[in-house]
Scaffold this motif. Structure first.
Motif, mmCIF file in Angstrom:
data_model
loop_
_atom_site.group_PDB
_atom_site.id
_atom_site.type_symbol
_atom_site.label_atom_id
_atom_site.label_comp_id
_atom_site.label_asym_id
_atom_site.label_seq_id
_atom_site.Cartn_x
_atom_site.Cartn_y
_atom_site.Cartn_z
ATOM 1 N N ILE A 34 0.986 -1.338 -0.037
ATOM 2 C CA ILE A 34 -0.146 0.070 -0.029
ATOM 3 C C ILE A 34 0.857 1.355 -0.139
ATOM 4 O O ILE A 34 1.809 1.227 0.881
ATOM 5 C CB ILE A 34 -1.060 0.082 1.182
ATOM 6 C CG1 ILE A 34 -1.881 -1.236 1.158
ATOM 7 C CG2 ILE A 34 -1.794 1.267 1.573
ATOM 8 C CD1 ILE A 34 -2.636 -1.614 2.212
ATOM 9 N N ALA A 35 0.587 2.031 -0.979
ATOM 10 C CA ALA A 35 1.504 3.182 -0.912
ATOM 11 C C ALA A 35 1.929 4.191 0.122
ATOM 12 O O ALA A 35 1.020 4.190 1.072
ATOM 13 C CB ALA A 35 0.811 4.269 -2.018
ATOM 14 N N GLY A 36 3.317 4.233 0.447
ATOM 15 C CA GLY A 36 3.627 4.801 1.474
ATOM 16 C C GLY A 36 3.784 4.033 2.812
ATOM 17 O O GLY A 36 4.299 4.608 3.852
ATOM 18 N N SER A 37 3.339 2.615 2.931
ATOM 19 C CA SER A 37 3.366 1.878 4.065
ATOM 20 C C SER A 37 4.801 1.480 4.272
ATOM 21 O O SER A 37 5.387 1.615 5.349
ATOM 22 C CB SER A 37 2.539 0.998 3.768
ATOM 23 O OG SER A 37 1.362 1.119 3.979
ATOM 24 N N ALA A 38 5.773 1.122 3.338
ATOM 25 C CA ALA A 38 7.209 0.972 3.377
ATOM 26 C C ALA A 38 7.829 1.881 4.321
ATOM 27 O O ALA A 38 8.675 2.018 5.172
ATOM 28 C CB ALA A 38 7.663 0.189 2.506
ATOM 29 N N LEU A 69 7.354 -9.968 3.109
ATOM 30 C CA LEU A 69 7.208 -8.729 3.540
ATOM 31 C C LEU A 69 8.606 -7.953 3.075
ATOM 32 O O LEU A 69 8.716 -6.556 2.588
ATOM 33 C CB LEU A 69 7.182 -8.412 4.929
ATOM 34 C CG LEU A 69 5.724 -9.026 5.381
ATOM 35 C CD1 LEU A 69 5.428 -8.917 6.925
ATOM 36 C CD2 LEU A 69 4.635 -7.936 4.571
ATOM 37 N N ARG A 70 9.597 -8.644 3.255
ATOM 38 C CA ARG A 70 10.965 -8.023 3.019
ATOM 39 C C ARG A 70 11.088 -7.715 1.628
ATOM 40 O O ARG A 70 11.767 -6.778 1.348
ATOM 41 C CB ARG A 70 11.875 -8.755 3.714
ATOM 42 C CG ARG A 70 12.120 -8.928 5.220
ATOM 43 C CD ARG A 70 13.260 -9.448 5.882
ATOM 44 N NE ARG A 70 14.427 -8.656 5.736
ATOM 45 C CZ ARG A 70 15.036 -7.747 6.343
ATOM 46 N NH1 ARG A 70 14.689 -7.631 7.593
ATOM 47 N NH2 ARG A 70 16.183 -7.010 6.099
ATOM 48 N N ALA A 71 10.718 -8.746 0.785
ATOM 49 C CA ALA A 71 10.867 -8.551 -0.636
ATOM 50 C C ALA A 71 9.961 -7.254 -1.039
ATOM 51 O O ALA A 71 10.506 -6.819 -2.306
ATOM 52 C CB ALA A 71 10.396 -9.795 -1.427
ATOM 53 N N MET A 72 8.791 -6.943 -0.342
ATOM 54 C CA MET A 72 8.105 -5.774 -0.898
ATOM 55 C C MET A 72 8.748 -4.589 -0.194
ATOM 56 O O MET A 72 8.095 -3.423 -0.538
ATOM 57 C CB MET A 72 6.789 -5.981 -0.404
ATOM 58 C CG MET A 72 6.003 -6.922 -1.102
ATOM 59 S SD MET A 72 4.006 -7.029 -0.689
ATOM 60 C CE MET A 72 4.165 -8.345 0.454
ATOM 61 N N GLY A 73 9.808 -4.539 0.551
ATOM 62 C CA GLY A 73 10.342 -3.368 0.950
ATOM 63 C C GLY A 73 10.229 -2.948 2.338
ATOM 64 O O GLY A 73 10.586 -2.047 2.884
#
Lengths: 269, 269
Positions: A34-38, A69-73
């Motif tokens: 979701i935009a901005g979450s990382a 989750l780590r792969a998604m940043g």
């Protein structure tokens, strides 16, 4: 949240975050952040606030979940994940229960150390494609054949959102088995008080200094508030405008997304 | 029933019979007649008593259902079958509802004359193998997308017995969708009062002169008694000894099987 002021954001030392619908939208394709979450997770860590993920995720082991989750940043570790399967394993050991598992294939390794011969209870997770007619009948027959059926449910969510649409969650199948067997399930996971207490212990912050942020008005917001925490509902994930008229649960605030929540909380530090 | 006397068998002019678990045990192989039941049906007809089958069967049209029963030796006609699908069709027409069907393939022809475009309700039957994860999610999404979800359930049975074991019945799946959508289903079929009243009208006998005979303590016995009928529970089909401790429903008598019930009733004529 402007209409209510920002008093809810004061005196915070730690955050519990729901994952699906807050950090990312899950899906068969692995899901999308979701935009901005990382960036928000990075800002929480940099601020010195404590952080724990409090999830009812039961489609994967914590190791696989964190890898995704780590792969998604998202900069998170296995120790930062409070999830129902390990809590269920503790309960099974305490009571000498041997489960029949109706869970997602990806979750089975969490139960590797548990004796599953000659089952005397059923553990139900979000089995997704494993929710077949045959598997449901099998779990039902085991339960109805027990003198005192024991059904342990990893959460009781009604539904969740994946990238290709809404899906029935474990709670719906729990209700089906409860009704068929005339039994009440024991829920491990949100909104169970004991589960939130484990998450707070792992967070290392007392309830009154913690805020839960989730997209589920009942499991996330209601459950956390019952434990004395403040709780925010994000307008992402499975949030629906009708949630804002919920007859029982009122979040301490609504935020458009995790990034907005973190903005406000960090301003109040 | 000796312990209670046989007063319950007096002044009878008609019988309503449940089918699965009373006449035969159903199964993927087509099912097998319960010993003495075909002969019992012949004796009812020969006695001059009126006879109507009152079933929650929703896996086949009445025509196919009667064909199967006749092949097993039961001398019954389509007009002698009161079943949920035709009752549901009347309700859909009365209220201008266009159903999405989650039912057994064999039942679909009962809805041939009903407009199913752009659905504004879901009709749930005992879909058996059609109770897939994908089909349940589809029905759920349609319901949750409606401003005021309408769920019509063809019965609310918890489970039934087939030759290869117990199976979850439509009621379990109804509960799953009710919970997920926060809606209450409208039940067509036993134990709905309106359904029993239709069966009595088709039987042509007032409630106080009719006896219902079934294997389901709630749907058959409880439902019929609510309509002012007497009701027997047979110890065949899905009967379980624990039914005799049901907290609410007490049959007028227990009988070992249909043949025994008919013996006693005919002796009292």
């Amino acid at each position: 949240m402007a209409e209510r002021g920002r008093g809810w954001a004061r005196a915070v030392r730690g955050l519990l975050l729901d994952v699906s619908g807050v950090l990312y939208d899950s899906g068969a394709d692995g899901g999308v952040p979701i935009a901005g979450s990382a960036e928000a997770v990075r800002r929480i860590k940099a601020s010195g606030l404590k952080l724990q993920l409090c999830t009812n995720e039961t489609q994967a082991t914590r190791e696989d979940f964190v890898r995704k989750l780590r792969a998604m940043g998202f900069d998170v570790s296995v120790a930062q994940v409070t999830a129902p399967a390990p809590a269920a394993c503790r309960l099974l050991r305490e009571r000498g229960l041997r489960p029949h598992l109706l869970v997602h294939d990806g979750l089975v390794p969490e139960f590797a150390e548990i004796d599953k011969t000659n089952p005397n209870c059923v553990v139900l997770g979000d089995a997704a494609e494993n929710f077949t007619y045959a598997n449901l009948n099998e779990a039902f027959r085991l339960l109805i054949g027990m003198e005192k059926p024991v059904l342990i449910s990893l959460g009781k969510g009604r539904y969740y959102k994946e990238t290709d649409g809404l899906k029935l969650d474990v709670g719906a199948y729990m209700k089906a088995l409860e009704y068929a067997c005339d039994v009440q399930a024991e829920v491990v996971g949100k909104p169970a008080k004991r589960f939130f207490e484990s998450a707070l212990a792992e967070l290392g912050v007392p309830a009154e200094q913690a805020i839960m942020i989730g997209d589920d008005i009942v499991s996330d917001v209601g459950g956390a508030q019952q434990c004395g925490m403040r709780a925010l509902q994000v307008r992402t994930g499975k949030y629906r405008p009708s949630d804002e008229n919920h007859p029982v649960v009122k979040p301490d605030a609504y935020v458009n997304n995790l990034a907005e929540a973190v903005d406000i909380i960090l301003q109040q530090l």
